[in-house]
Design a protein around this motif. Sequence first.
Motif: not given
Length: 325
Positions: A197-209
């Motif tokens: 969310n560029p308004e709040t600056g919050l980044d939730l990220s994940g990856a799996a493989g």
Amino acid sequence: MSVVRRLLSASAIVAGLGCVVAPLTANAAENGAGFYLLGARGPMAGLLAPPGTYVQNDTYFYFGELKGNKQLPLGGEIVGEVDAKIVADFLTGLWVLPEEVLGGNLGFTAIVPFGGPNVDATLSAPRAGRSASVSDSIFTVGDPVLGATLGWHNGDFHWTANASVNVPIGDYQKGELANLSFNRWAGDFTLAGTWFNPETGLDLSGAAGFTFNGENPATDYRTGTEFHAEWAVTQHFNPQFSAGLAGYFYQQVTGDSGAGARLGSFKGRIAAIGGTVGYNFKMAETPVSLTLKVFQEFGAKNRPEGTAGFVTIAFPIGTPPAQVK
């Protein structure tokens, strides 16, 4: 450009090479290592940079131990009481095509590793004329890794499908404890996603493989299939500065095999938690990303346990790319 757009554009450039997979980390399997570099993905894991050409340099460090009655297959030997120190550098190039492919953007990566580990260990069955306690270190060029990434965007959601292959043409010495190369073909397929969310600056990220391994012909050892997952929760306080938490989990899902797998299936497991700090700045008109990530491992099975970290710098070549739409 507004603050919101500046933040999203800077973050896209920062993340453009975050999809890269690099070799050399301590997992289970032969040499206690898989070619997928745990912790390489973190903030903005699912965000592919805009069309353009990029360069990234990762300085990776790892300090780990395997103590007690535990053993490890290393360089064709069975060893215990392992003390491993690794400092290596990974130079990566990324090219993102301007044309749309399957509704998204297609990027190609190439990684060249150099550096190497320093290993102290005790041989479980020393050969004649060889001491039970051994030390080995090396500085060399490892196996290159080639990859491709498809990335899509939909509002605040960004996701990628990533494939990479380890090409076994680097320097490898059978019987030596310190090797940067794996001497085996290996492939990895990873899905990654980001809600930012560029308004709040919050980044939730994940990856799996999953990582699929061929046989090392020098040791007749085939490492089993490996599962890996990474996550990050990051706050971008402004277009320049971000900080957050990150972690990873690794589990070998099928056993090792071949004549060289003298310890049996040797399935391994590890988890880690740590922190990440990022700083974005400009050199002339070129946006540059500087990131530090540090992880502390726990819950190790059939592998060393220690501290891992990255110092990463990334930037575009040529005209700075436009912001992600």
